[in-house]
Scaffold this active site. Sequence first.
Site, PDB file in Angstrom:
ATOM      1  N   ALA A  93      -7.387   4.340   2.921  1.00 20.94           N
ATOM      2  CA  ALA A  93      -7.226   4.904   1.461  1.00 20.94           C
ATOM      3  C   ALA A  93      -7.032   3.613   0.680  1.00 20.94           C
ATOM      4  O   ALA A  93      -6.002   3.104   0.797  1.00 20.94           O
ATOM      5  CB  ALA A  93      -6.301   5.964   1.459  1.00 20.94           C
ATOM      6  N   GLY A 148      -4.660  -1.886  -4.945  1.00 22.19           N
ATOM      7  CA  GLY A 148      -3.456  -2.620  -4.836  1.00 22.19           C
ATOM      8  C   GLY A 148      -3.457  -3.361  -3.631  1.00 22.19           C
ATOM      9  O   GLY A 148      -4.366  -3.522  -2.627  1.00 22.19           O
ATOM     10  N   SER A 205      -2.820  -1.338   0.417  1.00 18.71           N
ATOM     11  CA  SER A 205      -3.989  -0.824   0.913  1.00 18.71           C
ATOM     12  C   SER A 205      -5.272  -1.980   1.360  1.00 18.71           C
ATOM     13  O   SER A 205      -5.836  -1.662   2.344  1.00 18.71           O
ATOM     14  CB  SER A 205      -4.401   0.434   0.331  1.00 18.71           C
ATOM     15  N   MET A 263      -9.796   7.573  -4.253  1.00 14.93           N
ATOM     16  CA  MET A 263      -9.860   8.923  -4.891  1.00 14.93           C
ATOM     17  C   MET A 263      -9.425   8.788  -6.399  1.00 14.93           C
ATOM     18  O   MET A 263      -8.592   8.005  -6.787  1.00 14.93           O
ATOM     19  CB  MET A 263      -8.834   9.644  -4.072  1.00 14.93           C
ATOM     20  N   CYS A 296       1.957  15.513  -3.258  1.00 14.49           N
ATOM     21  CA  CYS A 296       0.691  14.873  -2.971  1.00 14.49           C
ATOM     22  C   CYS A 296       0.385  14.459  -1.565  1.00 14.49           C
ATOM     23  O   CYS A 296      -0.782  14.712  -1.252  1.00 14.49           O
ATOM     24  CB  CYS A 296       0.442  13.740  -4.044  1.00 14.49           C
ATOM     25  N   CYS A 298       1.754   7.934 -10.413  1.00 11.74           N
ATOM     26  CA  CYS A 298       0.378   7.366 -10.695  1.00 11.74           C
ATOM     27  C   CYS A 298      -0.182   8.092 -11.819  1.00 11.74           C
ATOM     28  O   CYS A 298      -1.082   7.373 -12.592  1.00 11.74           O
ATOM     29  CB  CYS A 298      -0.487   7.266  -9.405  1.00 11.74           C
TER      30      CYS A 298
HETATM   31  N1  LIG Z   1      -6.529   6.338  -5.990  1.00 12.41           N
HETATM   32  C1  LIG Z   1      -6.203   5.894  -4.709  1.00 12.41           C
HETATM   33  N2  LIG Z   1      -7.584   6.129  -3.806  1.00 12.41           N
HETATM   34  C2  LIG Z   1      -7.141   5.806  -2.634  1.00 12.41           C
HETATM   35  N3  LIG Z   1      -6.122   5.672  -1.754  1.00 12.41           N
HETATM   36  C3  LIG Z   1      -4.933   5.617  -2.414  1.00 12.41           C
HETATM   37  C4  LIG Z   1      -5.053   5.767  -4.085  1.00 12.41           C
HETATM   38  N4  LIG Z   1      -3.536   5.706  -4.562  1.00 12.41           N
HETATM   39  C5  LIG Z   1      -2.841   5.349  -3.407  1.00 12.41           C
HETATM   40  N5  LIG Z   1      -3.732   5.491  -2.330  1.00 12.41           N
HETATM   41  C6  LIG Z   1      -3.007   5.196  -0.888  1.00 12.41           C
HETATM   42  O1  LIG Z   1      -1.595   5.351  -0.968  1.00 12.41           O
HETATM   43  C7  LIG Z   1      -1.042   4.415  -0.631  1.00 12.41           C
HETATM   44  C8  LIG Z   1       0.431   4.496  -1.174  1.00 12.41           C
HETATM   45  O2  LIG Z   1       0.399   4.650  -2.462  1.00 12.41           O
HETATM   46  P1  LIG Z   1       1.563   4.019  -3.591  1.00 12.41           P
HETATM   47  O3  LIG Z   1       0.797   4.364  -4.776  1.00 12.41           O
HETATM   48  O4  LIG Z   1       2.561   4.239  -3.062  1.00 12.41           O
HETATM   49  O5  LIG Z   1       0.859   2.668  -3.446  1.00 12.41           O
HETATM   50  P2  LIG Z   1       1.384   1.071  -3.429  1.00 12.41           P
HETATM   51  O6  LIG Z   1       2.585   1.000  -2.592  1.00 12.41           O
HETATM   52  O7  LIG Z   1       1.307   0.525  -4.543  1.00 12.41           O
HETATM   53  O8  LIG Z   1       0.213   0.673  -2.487  1.00 12.41           O
HETATM   54  P3  LIG Z   1      -1.001  -0.115  -2.916  1.00 12.41           P
HETATM   55  O9  LIG Z   1      -0.417  -1.484  -3.213  1.00 12.41           O
HETATM   56  O10 LIG Z   1      -2.349  -0.090  -1.833  1.00 12.41           O
HETATM   57  O11 LIG Z   1      -1.474   0.320  -4.297  1.00 12.41           O
HETATM   58  C9  LIG Z   1      -1.829   3.261  -1.052  1.00 12.41           C
HETATM   59  O12 LIG Z   1      -1.436   2.236   0.059  1.00 12.41           O
HETATM   60  C10 LIG Z   1      -3.029   3.672  -0.646  1.00 12.41           C
HETATM   61  O13 LIG Z   1      -3.615   3.683   0.823  1.00 12.41           O
END
Ligand SMILES: Nc1ncnc2c1ncn2[C@@H]1O[C@H](COP(=O)(O)OP(=O)(O)OP(=O)(O)O)[C@@H](O)[C@H]1O
Length: 369
Positions: free
Chosen positions: A33, A37, A40, A59, A116, A212
């Site tokens: 996913a 960022g 991921s 997504m 979510c 988000c």
């Molecule tokens: N729009 C998206 N599409 C696909 N995967 C997502 C999306 N938003 C979040 N994720 C997944 O959920 C994880 C955790 O989301 P979160 O919003 O907490 O991000 P984060 O810690 O800022 O991570 P990242 O640096 O990867 O954005 C992400 O690392 C990613 O694997």
Amino acid sequence: MQGRGMMRALLIFFKPMDIPRDIEPSTSSVLVAMSGGVDSSVAAALLQKQGFAVSGIYMITHDDFEQDLSDARRVAAALGIELEAVDLRSTFAETVIRYFVEEYKNARTPNPCVYCNRHIKFGKLIELARQRGADAFATGHYIRLRHTDSGSEVLTAKNTAKDQSYILCMVEPENLQRVIFPVGQFTKDRVRDMARELKLPIHDKADSQEICFVPDDDYPAMLEKLCPELKKEGLIVDTDGAALGRHEGIYKYTIGQRRGLGIALGEPAYVVRLEPHSNKVVLGSKEDLMQKVATVRDFNWLLVPPAEEFRAFVKIRYNHRGQWADIIVEDKDVLVRFEQPASAVTPGQACAVYLPEENAFKLLGGGWL
Ligand SMILES: Nc1ncnc2c1ncn2[C@@H]1O[C@H](COP(=O)(O)OP(=O)(O)OP(=O)(O)O)[C@@H](O)[C@H]1O
């Protein structure tokens, strides 16, 4: 291999416990996913270095997605992997956003990330991973997962300040069986260093915002747009019912809130209760916020509880540092008897229950307060 730092990271990476037992990286595929960022993106890169056939999925959950999708595409191109974009806007609106608004309508304070993660990230995306034939599914969460013969155990992240295990407390346990969290054993600084060492184009991207799908973190503005009837004036009262002032809608308040009340009482006042039927916001003292017992509804067990009554560490909101409590299992619910009174137990938030381990906590599950 991109320098000695990366080599060092890989040497300590992927102790056998981190990968589902029956998976051999060199012959397996993983769907990551990818949010565009840092976390991921590094997760995808590390899995690729580990030998997996990696592909990504982005997504779309709300309208403001162009920049993040373009970032995810740039990372996928840099890694030479496929990236699929799936439009889940209507699913997301019918589940997460609907839940979010309904909870505010009932004077509760929701946690949309917990919701979510159950329904979308470790629900819909897991289903898509299965449909695409992936052997495993990965995200960039700071959580550790230990796959054993009897199930998958969620452990707090090595970097406790970043730990995100709380948001998994409502996930269906079988949906964790084929999951990998590649960054769960690193600090954020280390992950950023790796992004730089790997020359990932997003290495200096800022961390994502709080919720988000809420523009500028202004959730009242969003709620007013989605559900104008929430804007309903009412009374602010003290715990004896005496009027102290007026409010524009109880959705703007949460239990424990002290700032922005617009009322000077001479001593610190906190929101201690929201009353949807009378449309009142009740203010009280710090002591009025304390609670010895809480009922946690529809408890989701990730692991079998050790007994009908046991001592555990509980978190009653995402940023709660946690406290000890006795847990009493009552059919579908759980009664939590705090060892020290808990402050601001907030209806609508999730309560996550953990057992201590050496250098970590193991998540047993969670339910709604
Ligand atoms: N729009 C998206 N599409 C696909 N995967 C997502 C999306 N938003 C979040 N994720 C997944 O959920 C994880 C955790 O989301 P979160 O919003 O907490 O991000 P984060 O810690 O800022 O991570 P990242 O640096 O990867 O954005 C992400 O690392 C990613 O694997």
